[in-house]
Design a protein around this motif. Structure first.
Motif, PDB file in Angstrom:
ATOM      1  N   VAL A 308       0.831  -1.201   0.000  1.00  0.00           N
ATOM      2  CA  VAL A 308       0.000   0.000   0.000  1.00  0.00           C
ATOM      3  C   VAL A 308       0.869   1.255   0.000  1.00  0.00           C
ATOM      4  O   VAL A 308       1.875   1.336   0.709  1.00  0.00           O
ATOM      5  N   LYS A 320       1.898  -1.417   5.097  1.00  0.00           N
ATOM      6  CA  LYS A 320       0.677  -2.215   5.046  1.00  0.00           C
ATOM      7  C   LYS A 320       0.625  -3.033   3.759  1.00  0.00           C
ATOM      8  O   LYS A 320       0.900  -2.514   2.673  1.00  0.00           O
ATOM      9  N   TYR A 321       0.298  -4.316   3.908  1.00  0.00           N
ATOM     10  CA  TYR A 321       0.047  -5.182   2.760  1.00  0.00           C
ATOM     11  C   TYR A 321      -1.452  -5.479   2.704  1.00  0.00           C
ATOM     12  O   TYR A 321      -2.050  -5.852   3.719  1.00  0.00           O
ATOM     13  N   ASP A 322      -2.058  -5.311   1.541  1.00  0.00           N
ATOM     14  CA  ASP A 322      -3.456  -5.698   1.337  1.00  0.00           C
ATOM     15  C   ASP A 322      -3.527  -6.925   0.445  1.00  0.00           C
ATOM     16  O   ASP A 322      -2.755  -7.043  -0.513  1.00  0.00           O
ATOM     17  N   GLU A 335     -10.097  -5.039  -2.059  1.00  0.00           N
ATOM     18  CA  GLU A 335      -9.492  -5.381  -0.763  1.00  0.00           C
ATOM     19  C   GLU A 335     -10.379  -6.313   0.061  1.00  0.00           C
ATOM     20  O   GLU A 335     -11.556  -6.052   0.263  1.00  0.00           O
ATOM     21  N   SER A 338      -6.091  -6.796   5.229  1.00  0.00           N
ATOM     22  CA  SER A 338      -4.929  -5.909   5.376  1.00  0.00           C
ATOM     23  C   SER A 338      -4.049  -6.438   6.492  1.00  0.00           C
ATOM     24  O   SER A 338      -4.558  -6.990   7.476  1.00  0.00           O
ATOM     25  N   SER A 340      -0.908  -4.838   8.839  1.00  0.00           N
ATOM     26  CA  SER A 340      -0.205  -3.583   9.122  1.00  0.00           C
ATOM     27  C   SER A 340       0.844  -3.762  10.206  1.00  0.00           C
ATOM     28  O   SER A 340       0.584  -4.380  11.243  1.00  0.00           O
TER      29      SER A 340
END
Length: 412
Positions: A308, A320-322, A335, A338, A340
């Motif tokens: 992100v 953050k990875y979604d 999405e 997530s 974080s």
């Protein structure tokens, strides 16, 4: 910090205002201490003074008392101003995060195969049409009772939610997470400490009469669970899997995702939350992402993982990875989860510390969605639909649905 604010698209001048307030706090503290020491010294002289000297000393003591009171007030005001400004700052952005806004994410990996419905000889229906035919979703009565963006899950829809929650909790428990049922109402400090009363405040429901907040995620009560505590290094990592209702005003999304249950005001969610030593935070972040990928792979959904961009991180995350699942009728990835890394941002604000030997310091907190129920139902219905309007149940969910392999349309 200035570079981080710039990357977030936030006010850089806030950093200088904070530094100025902190300098005022420090200098006013020094001034107060000097005056208090002078006051104490004077207090020792008065009993020993002659009658003539005592009158003069008492007069000086009165003036000094007023100065001490004024210095104390200035110190308090400067301290409050410093805290107020500090709470407005977001977390430091990780140096590897792509810089930009919502559309400037970087795709890291893709999983699964997107179905070609044309080759299968039928046009895919959207989740609402499927859900209504299955007797699973009722948005019309949801709107009648509560307004737009509310809904009922009925029949197999309710059973599908329970299956998802139980399967998610089972996976989390197997991975070593402690299952938690958390409060949906929290005090202001819990909401503020997790970073949800800054730029995200417009999406938070506040009960003004009681001064409680409705949580938008169980991340909030899980982060505050160890508030004002010192944890021993041997206790870490501590991992919790929280299940709770979630409430979001969805302010600023007028006209977006108004059909169906993709973007709603109330939903249930299973959330992973970790307390770790600061040096373990990046590895824990990858672990959370791996558990999310395991979950979505088990649901047999095609999805992509994105890094992100800085302007879309939210206040508390440094990175953050979604995971975004493919939604056939929208023709794009959306999405679903997530993960974080908040580093020590939340721990500092909530005073959650780590004792390692004689050293006491803030620890790191991380969070990762395992299952946001409505969006997951959307993805399952659309990706696993069949030509006759039925929906195939992913194998991982079948034990939680009495062995049912297919959800069948019901007679109207």
């Amino acid at each position: 910090m200035r570079a981080s604010q710039r990357a977030r698209g936030e006010d850089v001048a806030l950093v200088d205002a904070l530094l100025s307030a902190d300098e005022r706090r420090r200098s006013s503290g020094v001034r107060f201490d000097e005056l208090r020491n002078e006051q104490k010294s004077l207090g020792k002289l008065i009993p020993k003074a002659s009658a003539d000297e005592k009158a003069e000393l008492l007069k000086k003591a009165g003036q000094l008392a007023a100065d001490v009171k004024a210095a104390d007030a200035e110190q308090h005001e400067a301290d409050e101003e410093t805290k107020r400004l500090a709470l407005q700052l977001g977390n430091l952005v990780h140096p590897d995060v792509p810089v930009g806004g919502e559309e400037d994410f970087v795709v890291l990996e893709t999983h699964g195969t997107i179905r070609d419905f044309g080759a299968e000889g039928f046009e895919p229906k959207d989740h609402l049409e499927l859900g209504e035919a299955l007797g699973a979703i009722d948005v019309e009565r949801g709107a009648k009772v509560s307004g737009s963006r509310f809904y009922y899950l009925t029949g197999v829809g309710a059973l599908l939610e329970l299956a998802l929650v139980n399967a998610a909790i089972a996976q989390a428990t197997e991975a070593g997470f402690i299952p938690m049922l958390t409060p949906a109402l929290v005090r202001p400090r819990a909401m503020e400490g997790t970073g949800f009363l800054g730029q995200a405040a417009e999406n938070v429901y506040h009960l003004e009469k009681d001064d409680y907040y409705l949580v938008g995620t169980s991340e909030v009560p899980l982060a505050a669970y160890h508030m004002d505590e010192i944890l021993d290094a041997e206790q870490l990592p501590l991992r919790y899997a929280g299940f709770s209702p979630c409430f979001r005003r969805e302010a600023g999304t007028y006209g977006k995702d108004t059909r169906g249950i993709f973007r709603v005001h109330q939903f249930d969610k299973v959330e992973m939350f970790s307390y770790v030593a600061p040096e373990d935070a990046e590895n824990e972040h990858k672990r959370l992402l791996d558990w999310e990928k395991q979950w979505l792979t088990g649901l047999e959904l095609p999805f992509q993982v994105i890094d992100v961009a800085s302007g879309d991180l939210g206040a508390s995350a440094s990175r953050k990875y979604d995971c975004e699942a493919w939604i056939p009728t929208q023709g794009k990835y959306r999405e679903l989860t997530s993960a974080s890394n908040c580093d020590s941002f939340q721990a500092r604000r909530l005073s959650v510390r780590l004792r390692d030997g004689k050293k006491v310091q803030p620890l790191a907190t991380l969070n990762g969605t395992l299952c946001a129920v409505p969006r997951t139902i959307v993805a399952i219905l659309e990706n696993h639909q069949q030509a006759d309007g039925s929906v195939r149940v992913p194998e991982v969910l079948r034990p939680y649905l009495g062995g049912r392999e297919v959800l069948e349309p019901v007679a109207k």
